[in-house]
Enzyme design. Structure first.
Site, short mmCIF file in Angstrom:
data_model
loop_
_atom_site.label_atom_id
_atom_site.label_comp_id
_atom_site.label_asym_id
_atom_site.label_seq_id
_atom_site.Cartn_x
_atom_site.Cartn_y
_atom_site.Cartn_z
N ASP A 28 0.87 -1.18 0.00
CA ASP A 28 0.00 0.00 0.00
C ASP A 28 0.90 1.23 0.00
OD1 ASP A 28 -2.39 1.64 0.38
OD2 ASP A 28 -1.71 1.92 2.43
N SER A 29 0.29 2.37 -0.28
CA SER A 29 1.04 3.63 -0.23
C SER A 29 1.54 3.93 1.18
CB SER A 29 0.14 4.77 -0.71
OG SER A 29 -1.04 4.79 0.08
N TYR A 60 -0.43 8.64 -2.09
CA TYR A 60 -0.41 8.49 -3.55
C TYR A 60 -1.63 9.16 -4.19
CZ TYR A 60 2.99 4.49 -3.41
OH TYR A 60 4.07 3.66 -3.25
N GLY A 61 -2.67 9.36 -3.38
CA GLY A 61 -3.99 9.71 -3.92
C GLY A 61 -4.09 11.00 -4.69
N CYS A 91 -4.16 -1.10 -2.07
CA CYS A 91 -4.32 0.36 -2.18
C CYS A 91 -5.29 0.62 -3.31
CB CYS A 91 -2.96 0.99 -2.48
SG CYS A 91 -3.03 2.77 -2.74
N ASN A 92 -6.33 1.36 -3.02
CA ASN A 92 -7.32 1.66 -4.07
C ASN A 92 -6.71 2.48 -5.20
OD1 ASN A 92 -10.41 1.03 -3.15
ND2 ASN A 92 -9.02 1.26 -1.42
N THR A 93 -5.87 3.44 -4.83
CA THR A 93 -5.30 4.32 -5.84
C THR A 93 -4.45 3.52 -6.82
OG1 THR A 93 -5.30 6.14 -4.26
CG2 THR A 93 -3.88 6.37 -6.17
N CYS A 201 -11.26 3.47 -0.40
CA CYS A 201 -9.96 3.96 0.07
C CYS A 201 -9.64 3.17 1.34
CB CYS A 201 -10.05 5.46 0.37
SG CYS A 201 -8.59 6.11 1.21
N THR A 202 -8.38 2.83 1.48
CA THR A 202 -7.98 1.98 2.61
C THR A 202 -8.34 2.56 3.97
OG1 THR A 202 -5.85 3.10 2.42
CG2 THR A 202 -6.03 0.89 1.47
N HIS A 203 -8.45 3.88 4.04
CA HIS A 203 -8.68 4.52 5.34
C HIS A 203 -10.15 4.53 5.77
CE1 HIS A 203 -4.66 5.77 4.54
NE2 HIS A 203 -4.58 6.55 5.61
N1 DGL Z 1 -4.05 3.90 0.28
C1 DGL Z 1 -4.69 4.97 -0.45
C2 DGL Z 1 -5.93 4.44 -1.15
O1 DGL Z 1 -6.51 3.44 -0.76
C3 DGL Z 1 -5.06 6.14 0.46
C4 DGL Z 1 -3.86 6.96 0.91
C5 DGL Z 1 -3.12 7.61 -0.24
O2 DGL Z 1 -3.64 8.57 -0.84
O3 DGL Z 1 -2.03 7.14 -0.55
O4 DGL Z 1 -6.34 5.00 -2.10
#
Ligand code: DGL
Length: 290
Positions: A28-29, A60-61, A91-93, A201-203
């Protein structure tokens, strides 16, 4: 493509792996992917995992597609150096903008978080109106929209919610400010009669209690849960042959001072001290990993 049923809609067909004691790689980022790792560990307690969080370059987003792709290649190459049998892009991004390239370039199966979540959202909506929230890069890519509408005549209403990542990292999971920001972001989606909301998004899974309280009639789709189910189908159930204590090695590209506190919130349990790997030491070339 052969299709397999198991989680509502047909899955992409990956051959189920024979028994293979190599670990599953997850990246993940940053630390957010630990919310996906949590589900992977719960679903496959007999597996070993290697997790890389690119904490030096998070988030990364808001970055460009090319930059995210190049970071994703480096993270994947690092995991392959650890002889992983499968890579989960937690990571979704990255899943939104780089998954196709990774699948073409890497020598092991790669799964992302978007297809499993899209499949689950499509199979669970009644109103046929699905909301999707994520980072700017994820929403701008329209990856969720494309993945969801493959499953039928569905309407996707998406919105980038960049302020939610820092709020979650600060631990502001249910404050007046958090509620006001969520309300502002979600108002147009709720107006479209969505009955399902993909937490893209992971968060965002950490906001499940406040979201459930604010929108009790909206079903939340946590991509980690459905990605773990898909990963388990791919690696197969070899539980009887392997120890049932999940083992995880966690690597980060920067030792951030709040890592342990924030990471344990995402993983839902205490986190061991991570091993730091500097960005300079990450492999840079895809040739080395094919
Ligand atoms: N992990 C990123 C996602 O799921 C969120 C944090 C980021 O922007 O890197 O998109």
């Amino acid at each position: 493509m052969k299709l397999r049923r198991g989680l509502g809609f047909p899955l992409r067909n990956f051959d189920v792996m024979p028994r293979d004691s190599r670990p599953i790689g997850v990246f993940d980022s940053g630390i957010g992917g630990l919310s996906v790792l949590k589900h992977l560990m719960q679903t496959m307690p007999h597996e070993r995992f290697v997790y890389l969080g690119d904490t030096a370059r998070v988030p990364y987003g808001n970055r460009s597609t090319e930059t995210v792709k190049s970071y994703a290649r480096q993270c994947s190459a690092f995991l392959l150096q650890h002889d992983v049998k499968l890579i989960v892009v937690a990571c979704n991004t990255v899943s939104a903008v780089a998954l196709d390239e990774l699948r073409k370039e890497l020598s092991v199966p790669v799964i992302g978080v978007i297809e499993p979540a899209a499949r689950e959202a499509a199979s669970s909506t009644s109103s046929r109106h699905i909301g999707v929230i994520g980072t700017r890069a994820t929403i701008n890519s329209e990856a969720y929209t494309h993945a969801i509408i493959q499953h039928g005549d569905l309407h996707v209403h998406s919105r980038a919610c960049p302020l939610l990542v820092p709020l979650v990292e600060e631990g502001w999971l249910d404050t007046a400010a958090t509620r006001a920001i969520i309300e502002e972001y979600l108002r147009p989606l709720i107006a479209q009669q969505i009955d399902t909301l993909v937490l893209g998004c992971t968060h965002y899974p950490l906001l499940t209690p406040v979201l459930t309280d604010m929108y009790p009639d909206v079903r939340l789709v946590d991509c980690g849960q459905w990605t773990a189910a898909e990963a388990a189908l791919i690696v197969g159930d070899h539980a009887d042959e392997q120890p049932s204590i999940p083992m995880v090695d966690i690597y980060v590209t920067d030792a951030t001072p709040t890592f342990n506190l924030v990471a344990s919130r995402f993983l839902g349990m205490p986190v061991n001290e991570p091993v730091v790997v500097t960005i300079d030491s990450l492999p840079t070339s895809v040739e080395r990993i094919s």
